[in-house]
Enzyme design. Structure first.
Site, PDB file in Angstrom:
ATOM      1  N   TYR A  66       0.872  -1.042   0.043  1.00 21.87           N
ATOM      2  CA  TYR A  66       0.125  -0.121  -0.021  1.00 21.87           C
ATOM      3  C   TYR A  66       0.789   1.136   0.187  1.00 21.87           C
ATOM      4  CZ  TYR A  66      -5.181  -0.420  -0.008  1.00 21.87           C
ATOM      5  OH  TYR A  66      -6.261  -0.725  -0.345  1.00 21.87           O
ATOM      6  N   GLU A  68      -0.692   4.771  -0.616  1.00 26.22           N
ATOM      7  CA  GLU A  68      -1.612   5.918  -0.590  1.00 26.22           C
ATOM      8  C   GLU A  68      -0.609   7.310  -0.484  1.00 26.22           C
ATOM      9  OE1 GLU A  68      -4.630   4.683   1.821  1.00 26.22           O
ATOM     10  OE2 GLU A  68      -5.919   4.688   0.091  1.00 26.22           O
ATOM     11  N   ASP A 243      -7.118  14.738 -24.006  1.00 30.86           N
ATOM     12  CA  ASP A 243      -7.257  13.248 -23.648  1.00 30.86           C
ATOM     13  C   ASP A 243      -6.399  12.853 -24.812  1.00 30.86           C
ATOM     14  OD1 ASP A 243      -7.594  10.948 -23.205  1.00 30.86           O
ATOM     15  OD2 ASP A 243      -9.642  11.021 -22.960  1.00 30.86           O
ATOM     16  N   THR A 272      -4.017   7.092 -21.781  1.00 22.79           N
ATOM     17  CA  THR A 272      -3.720   5.761 -21.116  1.00 22.79           C
ATOM     18  C   THR A 272      -2.449   5.448 -21.563  1.00 22.79           C
ATOM     19  OG1 THR A 272      -4.497   4.888 -23.356  1.00 22.79           O
ATOM     20  CG2 THR A 272      -6.252   4.913 -21.758  1.00 22.79           C
ATOM     21  N   LYS A 275      -2.555   1.810 -25.109  1.00 18.69           N
ATOM     22  CA  LYS A 275      -2.757   1.934 -26.541  1.00 18.69           C
ATOM     23  C   LYS A 275      -1.642   2.094 -27.373  1.00 18.69           C
ATOM     24  CE  LYS A 275      -7.433   3.393 -25.240  1.00 18.69           C
ATOM     25  NZ  LYS A 275      -8.611   4.259 -25.105  1.00 18.69           N
ATOM     26  N   ARG A 281      -1.957  -1.764 -19.225  1.00 18.97           N
ATOM     27  CA  ARG A 281      -3.102  -1.085 -19.130  1.00 18.97           C
ATOM     28  C   ARG A 281      -2.940  -0.157 -17.953  1.00 18.97           C
ATOM     29  NH1 ARG A 281      -6.151  -3.466 -22.173  1.00 18.97           N
ATOM     30  NH2 ARG A 281      -7.693  -2.146 -22.069  1.00 18.97           N
TER      31      ARG A 281
HETATM   32  C1  LIG Z   1      -9.670   4.604 -24.209  1.00 20.74           C
HETATM   33  C2  LIG Z   1      -9.838   6.031 -23.953  1.00 20.74           C
HETATM   34  C3  LIG Z   1     -10.248   6.211 -22.483  1.00 20.74           C
HETATM   35  C4  LIG Z   1     -10.407   5.277 -21.569  1.00 20.74           C
HETATM   36  O1  LIG Z   1      -9.120   4.435 -21.212  1.00 20.74           O
HETATM   37  P1  LIG Z   1      -9.711   3.350 -19.977  1.00 20.74           P
HETATM   38  O2  LIG Z   1      -8.141   2.684 -19.860  1.00 20.74           O
HETATM   39  O3  LIG Z   1     -10.545   2.146 -20.624  1.00 20.74           O
HETATM   40  O4  LIG Z   1     -10.467   3.788 -18.886  1.00 20.74           O
HETATM   41  C5  LIG Z   1     -10.485   7.761 -22.171  1.00 20.74           C
HETATM   42  N1  LIG Z   1     -10.326   8.588 -23.182  1.00 20.74           N
HETATM   43  C6  LIG Z   1     -10.170   8.312 -24.550  1.00 20.74           C
HETATM   44  C7  LIG Z   1     -10.145   9.225 -25.699  1.00 20.74           C
HETATM   45  C8  LIG Z   1      -9.834   6.784 -24.889  1.00 20.74           C
HETATM   46  O5  LIG Z   1      -9.703   6.610 -26.201  1.00 20.74           O
END
Ligand SMILES: *Cc1c(COP(=O)(O)O)cnc(C)c1O
Length: 475
Positions: A66, A68, A243, A272, A275, A281
């Protein structure tokens, strides 16, 4: 151990044996997943293949701890090693992206966005509820403060890209908490060009006066000019949040630079890590120095204890992304996406916006008399994994859709080149031309088995030339 066995083979074999002794069904599912991934042509734009080093960095006892709090400032004793892991990951992220601050704790992209929303709220909202708590420490609010804050939050506004133009659920849409926290409005793409319409964004921002102008997408195949987005945000006093969940790998690989790199333009950037960035992940927040304190309150504000083993894998993936090979990888992703889009168009398919500048190709399947749902299933029958996706002003809605989203990060990791992506385009068109919708159905269709057999065989040939995880032989 046979002398010609790789270290990776030895590591994964032994690891699976240990798991098998406790729960054989789980070891079998893990093994089967490798077989399945090896055997399918993966064109899912949000997926990739993490390196063995990234995979191995996740499976260890850092999960037992842990921690935090933040680096050097934890609510638990004995966090020296988690401190090291988090600091190394954050250092790589700052250096790679040129950010003032990096926060690598978010467990996913959604969590990164929640951290960012609360950071901006804590920084920007002149709320008696927040100021009552002194120093605007959201995590020190009383129940009464919370009740007030909930009323005041109802007035906070978020302007993001519409879902059917390629925006994400977390950008203020109903099924997500962002759509309940904020008063939301959307901007979209131009009906003629299909491109992001900055005049529309500016007009909407002037009228709506959002607290947060949110840029970024999951299904838009073109560039976004973040310098213009910042100019619009500044004009209306909004914070620019980007994002980059989908295209972080292209930023890391310096394909998206200047006006198209969000980091120098936005006050806060989320992503993320799994990707195009090709890590474990997880999620991450990058911010300007002024937001450091607010971002660092992600845990305990909206996050549980940080995942030390995942932050370790993030550090490894970020170190990989700083190597020169990653820039070639990122360029190849885009070259491959262009080859795929050109190949589809040359064979008569309709590509939304007529092409791509990033890793995404959005295919409009309406011309084949199919819904996205039928096209997705038919392609899967032939071993080609894609996902259906709404296209701008989609007549079939978000469930059946009229589009297929394709992406090249995974096949590029596998080593396919532009000539081979052209062949993939041929396979896709072959399947779609042979698929016949059952009359009146958005789901059922017929597809000659000879076509699926032939396409599967040619896909298998392509994959055989580029084995996935060649270092790993589970025998
Ligand atoms: C994939 C994605 C997310 C979410 O990611 P997770 O790890 O699945 O929660 C958020 N914003 C955008 C633009 C995405 O393409």
């Amino acid at each position: 151990m046979p002398s010609n066995e790789t270290r990776e083979t030895t590591a994964f074999r032994a690891g699976l044996d240990v798991v098998r002794a406790v729960e054989p069904r789980i070891a079998a599912a893990i093994e089967q997943e490798l077989v399945d991934q090896r055997g399918s042509l993966k064109l899912i734009a949000s997926e990739n293949y993490a390196s063995p080093a990234v995979l191995l960095a996740m499976g260890n006892w850092l999960t037992d701890k842990y921690a935090e709090g933040t680096i050097g400032h934890r609510f638990y004793a004995g966090c020296a090693n988690v401190d090291t892991v988090e600091a190394v990951a954050a250092e790589h992220a700052r250096e790679l992206f040129g950010a003032d601050h990096a926060y690598v704790q978010p467990h996913s992209g959604i969590d990164a966005n929640l951290v960012a929303f609360w950071a901006v709220l804590a920084q920007r909202v002149e709320s008696p509820a927040l100021t009552n708590a002194g120093a605007r420490q959201v995590n020190e609010l009383s129940d009464e403060d919370w009740a007030r804050l909930r009323r005041e939050l109802g007035d906070q506004r978020l302007l993001g890209m519409s879902l059917d133009a390629g925006g994400h659920l977390t950008h203020g849409f109903r099924p997500n908490i962002s759509g309940k926290m904020f008063d939301q409005r959307s901007y979209g793409t131009h009906p003629d060009t299909g491109l992001l319409d900055y005049d529309q964004v500016r007009a909407a921002a002037r009228e709506f006066r959002p607290l947060i102008l949110l840029a970024g997408y999951s299904a838009y195949p073109r560039l976004v000019n973040f310098a213009i987005m910042r100019e619009i945000a500044d004009e209306v006093g909004a914070t620019l949040m980007v994002d980059m969940a989908h295209f972080a790998g292209l930023v890391a690989g310096k394909v998206l630079t200047g006006d198209f790199d969000p980091v120098p333009h936005a006050q806060i950037v989320t992503t993320t890590t799994h990707k195009s960035l090709r890590g474990p992940r997880g999620g991450m927040v990058l911010s300007s120095a002024e937001l450091t304190e607010q971002v660092n309150r992600g845990c305990p504000m909206v996050l549980g204890g940080p995942l030390g083993h995942i932050m370790a894998a993030k550090a490894v993936a970020l170190a990989e992304a700083r190597q020169p090979g990653f820039a070639s990888y990122a360029r190849q992703i885009v070259d491959n996406a262009r080859a795929l889009a050109d190949g589809l168009r040359r064979r008569g398919a309709t590509v939304v916006t007529g092409g791509t500048d990033n890793h995404i190709v959005l295919l409009d399947v309406h011309g084949y008399g199919l819904t996205g749902r039928q096209a997705e299933s038919a392609l899967l029958d032939a071993g080609i994994v894609t996902n259906r996706n709404a296209i701008p002003r989609d007549p079939n809605g978000a469930w059946y859709t009229s589009g297929i989203r394709l992406g090249t990060p995974a096949l590029t990791t596998r080593g396919l080149d532009t000539g081979e992506l052209d062949e993939v385009a041929q396979l896709i068109v072959t399947v779609l031309e042979a698929t016949i919708s059952a009359s009146g159905s958005k789901v059922r269709y017929t597809l000659d088995k000879r076509v699926t057999d032939e396409v599967s065989e040619r896909a298998a040939d392509l994959m055989a030339k580029h084995p996935l995880y060649p270092q790993i032989d589970l025998g």
